[in-house]
Enzyme design. Structure first.
Site, PDB file in Angstrom:
ATOM      1  N   HIS A 176       5.918  23.333  57.029  1.00 31.05           N
ATOM      2  CA  HIS A 176       6.874  23.339  55.972  1.00 31.05           C
ATOM      3  C   HIS A 176       8.038  24.319  56.436  1.00 31.05           C
ATOM      4  CE1 HIS A 176       3.429  22.318  54.080  1.00 31.05           C
ATOM      5  NE2 HIS A 176       4.147  21.616  52.821  1.00 31.05           N
ATOM      6  N   HIS A 196       3.033  27.526  51.190  1.00 23.51           N
ATOM      7  CA  HIS A 196       3.367  26.446  52.129  1.00 23.51           C
ATOM      8  C   HIS A 196       4.294  26.988  53.132  1.00 23.51           C
ATOM      9  CE1 HIS A 196       6.307  26.154  48.842  1.00 23.51           C
ATOM     10  NE2 HIS A 196       7.104  25.869  49.789  1.00 23.51           N
ATOM     11  N   GLY A 233      -1.093  29.184  48.639  1.00 23.89           N
ATOM     12  CA  GLY A 233      -0.805  27.770  48.768  1.00 23.89           C
ATOM     13  C   GLY A 233      -1.084  26.992  47.593  1.00 23.89           C
ATOM     14  N   LEU A 277      -0.187  26.772  44.374  1.00 21.94           N
ATOM     15  CA  LEU A 277       1.133  27.380  43.938  1.00 21.94           C
ATOM     16  C   LEU A 277       0.967  28.205  42.543  1.00 21.94           C
ATOM     17  CD1 LEU A 277       3.673  24.581  44.680  1.00 21.94           C
ATOM     18  CD2 LEU A 277       3.422  26.609  45.836  1.00 21.94           C
ATOM     19  N   GLY A 295       8.031  25.908  42.519  1.00 24.54           N
ATOM     20  CA  GLY A 295       6.809  25.363  42.373  1.00 24.54           C
ATOM     21  C   GLY A 295       5.814  26.562  41.766  1.00 24.54           C
ATOM     22  N   ILE A 349      15.033  23.097  44.976  1.00 26.92           N
ATOM     23  CA  ILE A 349      14.643  21.719  45.757  1.00 26.92           C
ATOM     24  C   ILE A 349      13.079  21.970  45.641  1.00 26.92           C
ATOM     25  CG2 ILE A 349      14.082  20.833  47.821  1.00 26.92           C
ATOM     26  CD1 ILE A 349      16.878  19.860  46.786  1.00 26.92           C
ATOM     27  N   ARG A 403     -26.480  36.742  26.404  1.00 24.67           N
ATOM     28  CA  ARG A 403     -25.402  37.506  26.436  1.00 24.67           C
ATOM     29  C   ARG A 403     -25.481  38.858  25.845  1.00 24.67           C
ATOM     30  NH1 ARG A 403     -21.895  35.860  20.772  1.00 24.67           N
ATOM     31  NH2 ARG A 403     -23.832  35.119  19.639  1.00 24.67           N
ATOM     32  N   GLU A 453      -6.977  32.272  30.582  1.00 29.54           N
ATOM     33  CA  GLU A 453      -8.505  32.308  31.365  1.00 29.54           C
ATOM     34  C   GLU A 453      -8.020  32.332  32.927  1.00 29.54           C
ATOM     35  OE1 GLU A 453      -7.793  30.172  28.846  1.00 29.54           O
ATOM     36  OE2 GLU A 453      -9.631  30.920  27.216  1.00 29.54           O
TER      37      GLU A 453
HETATM   38  C1  LIG Z   1      -1.021  23.946  42.653  1.00 31.36           C
HETATM   39  C2  LIG Z   1      -0.251  23.226  43.823  1.00 31.36           C
HETATM   40  N1  LIG Z   1       0.191  21.845  43.460  1.00 31.36           N
HETATM   41  C3  LIG Z   1       0.772  21.018  44.304  1.00 31.36           C
HETATM   42  C4  LIG Z   1       0.836  21.482  45.586  1.00 31.36           C
HETATM   43  C5  LIG Z   1       1.665  20.673  46.523  1.00 31.36           C
HETATM   44  N2  LIG Z   1       2.776  21.580  47.001  1.00 31.36           N
HETATM   45  C6  LIG Z   1       3.095  22.245  47.948  1.00 31.36           C
HETATM   46  S1  LIG Z   1       4.549  23.016  47.938  1.00 31.36           S
HETATM   47  C7  LIG Z   1       5.035  21.863  46.588  1.00 31.36           C
HETATM   48  C8  LIG Z   1       6.314  21.922  46.130  1.00 31.36           C
HETATM   49  C9  LIG Z   1       6.808  23.358  46.091  1.00 31.36           C
HETATM   50  O1  LIG Z   1       8.229  23.499  45.699  1.00 31.36           O
HETATM   51  P1  LIG Z   1       9.081  24.761  45.861  1.00 31.36           P
HETATM   52  O2  LIG Z   1       8.043  25.988  45.204  1.00 31.36           O
HETATM   53  O3  LIG Z   1      10.352  24.788  45.465  1.00 31.36           O
HETATM   54  O4  LIG Z   1       9.065  25.279  47.156  1.00 31.36           O
HETATM   55  P2  LIG Z   1      10.373  24.714  48.513  1.00 31.36           P
HETATM   56  O5  LIG Z   1      10.280  23.258  48.431  1.00 31.36           O
HETATM   57  O6  LIG Z   1      11.529  25.349  47.603  1.00 31.36           O
HETATM   58  O7  LIG Z   1       9.867  25.560  49.697  1.00 31.36           O
HETATM   59  C10 LIG Z   1       3.964  21.240  46.135  1.00 31.36           C
HETATM   60  C11 LIG Z   1       4.160  20.219  45.021  1.00 31.36           C
HETATM   61  C12 LIG Z   1       0.368  22.921  45.928  1.00 31.36           C
HETATM   62  N3  LIG Z   1       0.442  23.462  47.155  1.00 31.36           N
HETATM   63  N4  LIG Z   1      -0.115  23.617  44.577  1.00 31.36           N
HETATM   64 MG   LIG Z   2      12.219  25.133  45.958  1.00 31.08          MG
END
Ligand SMILES: Cc1ncc(C[n+]2csc(CCOP(=O)(O)OP(=O)(O)O)c2C)c(N)n1
Ligand SMILES: [Mg+2]
Length: 655
Positions: free
Chosen positions: A28, A68, A117, A119, A159, A190, A352, A407
């Site tokens: 990435h 990522h 990773g 998110l 994200g 983006i 418990r 949680e």
């Molecule tokens: C919980 C989770 N859902 C989906 C993904 C897959 N995923 C990786 S990056 C991404 C998009 C992230 O967008 P952003 O945070 O804006 O990163 P940018 O494109 O700006 O680098 C997704 C959906 C993930 N890594 N974790």
């Molecule tokens: Mg972004």
């Protein structure tokens, strides 16, 4: 601040990132290119750290929640002088054996504070780091010496801020006024699918304001401004801060910057050539000499700063030998043995409730055990004695945490507390809601963090609350997570041992499944059961001679099996309590065979799905529950679901 050098560092982050990703044909580039300046200023100017000692207890922490963008982290760690990330690792990014794994992996590289990773979880783990800092500072600092005094920085993307777990954690962080938590938001508008206009148009600033955060804004590409905003963030000691940095994904790539194309695929040879021409990158895996020189000089400064801390720490140790002793115990990674509670055979007590007695004993022996529940302190029975105190804005030395009904964040915060070092964390909720925290439990397992998950109300015997609250598949589904210990004790005595087992290791999360309902403490046939149970199972009731069948049960169903054995007098039955199936399955054959002899008919009884028990018994010899439950008093529900001693007797008596 040497802006020229910082620019060269950012340039080098971009150069290394695009080349590593191109070579791996995977990765990435968007984030490392878009946020390179932040990496440069954080590791070059803002953070207190020393690559020569990545484990320095009082270092600032940085979590790349947007994992990522891992090349961002590998590049800057390499440039700053973290020895674990070599140029070879960068050149073998995402390949087996490289320390530069696909996403940052805790434990692979000294300098990576958390696996990220998935998110959003990084935001919650960073919150946990900040919680731990306040707890340790309150316990160890004196008027003369502040041996714990550091910041937690986190980089989140769109994200991360869309994910619910960051909202839970940020609400928590705002409520509790975590002033030393500083989040940079890489606001590039983006994500993978395209513009955030597709699905994310809320006002993040207003949201964070309402959480009780200080909200600051600036540009990703203005070093002086980032430095000033970070100062402002530090100056606000009563609130966490979010610094919203407007940025451009893939910055520097003429054909891809600002576009979703830059997010998660190599730039391609042509675009790399265009980017190099645009930025003035002379060749492959380029590191600007000014960047290297800058960090070489910094390393001398950092060493001095760390040595300054070490001499302060020594002076503090001399002046406070007791505190120092406690510090060493906290950081030893070992739990002290507890004076576990005792119970009498015949006593009626919910596991418990017994769990609370054990927790209190373990907490008394280990002052670094902290934790709480997601608003179920009473029902989960996880309160600590009053003198342990409650962790609040005013009392950072408190050990009980009111996580609120959050949680997922609770578990991720516990991961952060555990990763920070110095503390052990436990958390709790109903077993049926373990699904709400599962992704963080998975990270505990992946990161080898010994967080203890107390999951009560562990079966249909919950009763009246009905199918929404009656776990059916939950225990089985926890068992399939690698490096996770699921312990389902069968009575109060086993519960005490389960707590001891949970803390006598420090490399795996443990889920302790506990009953809401009372259970009768039973006598144990194995005189050495307290040791044998550490294999995962032991013999509760012995048969005369060779058994006709071995009944394997867990938790409250061990009592049911004992009852059934009484009701089948013609049979020679052995009853085994299998506290932890995975643990037992990992034992050598000789140990397993002594408890469950091969060739002997095995019957299994557990109030949940049979999944996984087929290894131990034929499907028709498994008394399980394969559908959702019903509302009603627990004994009636059990009858309705066929989870009774009589049903088990029927299976036993079938030829
Ligand atoms: C919980 C989770 N859902 C989906 C993904 C897959 N995923 C990786 S990056 C991404 C998009 C992230 O967008 P952003 O945070 O804006 O990163 P940018 O494109 O700006 O680098 C997704 C959906 C993930 N890594 N974790
Ligand atoms: Mg972004």
């Amino acid at each position: 601040m040497n802006i020229k050098a910082l620019e060269k560092i950012a340039l080098s982050v971009r150069a290394l990132s695009i080349d590593a990703i191109q070579k791996a044909n995977s990765g990435h580039p968007g984030l490392p290119m878009g946020a390179a300046e932040l990496g440069a200023i954080l590791y070059g100017e803002l953070m207190r750290h020393d690559p020569a000692d990545p484990a320095w207890a009082d270092r600032d922490r940085f979590v790349l929640s947007a994992g990522h963008g891992s090349m961002f982290l590998y590049s800057i760690l390499h440039l700053a002088g973290y020895k674990d990330v070599s140029m070879e690792d960068i050149k073998s990014f995402r390949q087996i054996g490289s320390k530069a794994a696909g996403h940052p992996e805790y434990g692979m590289v000294a300098g990576i504070e958390a696996t990220s990773g998935p998110l959003g979880q990084g935001v919650a783990m960073a919150t946990g780091f900040a919680v731990a800092e306040t707890m340790l500072a309150a316990r160890f600092n004196t008027a003369e010496h502040k041996v714990v005094d550091h910041y937690t920085y986190v980089l989140a993307g769109d994200g991360c801020l869309m994910e619910g777990v960051s909202a839970e954690a940020s609400s928590f962080a705002g409520h509790f006024g975590l002033g030393k938590l500083i989040m940079y938001y890489d606001s590039n508008k983006i994500t993978i699918d395209g513009s955030t206009d597709l699905s994310f148009t809320e006002d993040v600033a207003k949201r964070y304001e309402s959480y009780g955060w200080q909200v600051l804004r600036g540009s990703m590409y203005d070093f002086a401004e980032i430095a000033k905003l970070t100062e402002q963030a530090k100056a606000e000691t009563g609130k966490p801060s979010i610094i919203i940095l407007t940025s451009v994904i893939g910055k520097g790539s003429p054909g891809k910057e600002g576009k979703a194309d830059a997010h998660g695929a190599p730039l391609g040879a042509d675009e790399i050539a265009a980017t190099r021409a645009n930025l003035g990158i002379p060749g492959d895996f380029y590191v600007a000499p000014e960047a290297s020189e800058f960090f070489a000089a910094k390393r001398a400064e950092w060493k001095k700063a760390r040595e300054g801390w070490v001499s302060m720490f020594d002076a503090w140790s001399k002046a406070n030998p007791e505190k120092r002793g406690e510090w060493d115990a906290f950081h030893s990674g070992r739990a002290a043995p507890a004076a576990l509670p005792g119970f009498k055979a015949g006593e009626q007590i919910a596991t418990r409730t017994a769990g609370n007695k054990a927790l209190v004993a373990v907490a008394a022996a280990n002052a670094n055990l902290v934790g709480g529940s997601a608003d179920l302190k009473g029902p989960n029975a996880v309160g600590l004695p009053a003198d342990a105190g409650t962790w609040t804005r005013e009392n950072r030395a408190g050990r009980y945490i009111h996580f609120g009904i959050r949680e997922f964040a609770m578990a991720a915060i516990c991961n952060g507390i555990s990763l920070h070092g110095g503390l052990r964390a436990y958390c709790s909720t109903f077993m049926v809601f373990s699904d709400y925290l599962r992704p963080a439990l998975r990270l505990s397992a992946l990161m080898k963090q010994p967080v203890v998950y107390v999951l009560t109300h562990d079966s249909i015997f919950v009763g009246e609350d009905g199918p929404t609250h009656q776990p059916i598949e939950n225990v089985a589904s926890l068992r399939i997570i690698p490096n996770t210990r699921v312990l389902r004790p069968a009575d109060a005595e086993e519960t005490a041992e389960a707590w001891a087992m949970a803390v006598e290791q420090n490399e795996a999360p443990v889920a302790i499944a506990l009953s809401r309902q009372n259970i009768t403490v039973f006598p144990k046939a194995d005189p050495d059961w307290k040791n044998t149970i550490r294999t995962g199972a032991y013999v509760v009731k012995q048969a005369e001679g060779t058994p006709d069948a071995v009944i394997i049960a867990t938790g409250s169903e061990v009592g049911l099996a004992l009852e059934a054995a009484e009701k089948a007098p013609g049979k020679k039955l052995r009853v085994v309590s299998m506290l932890s199936r995975e643990l037992f399955e990992s034992q050598p054959a000789a140990i397993r065979d002594a408890i469950v002899p091969p060739g002997t008919r095995a019957i299994v009884c557990e109030a949940g799905v049979r999944s996984g028990w087929e290894r131990w018994a034929k499907p028709e010899d498994i008394l399980s529950i394969e559908c959702f439950g019903e509302s009603g008093p627990a004994p009636k529900v059990a009858e309705h679901m066929g989870m009774t001693a009589d049903a088990l007797v029927k299976i036993i008596n079938r030829a």
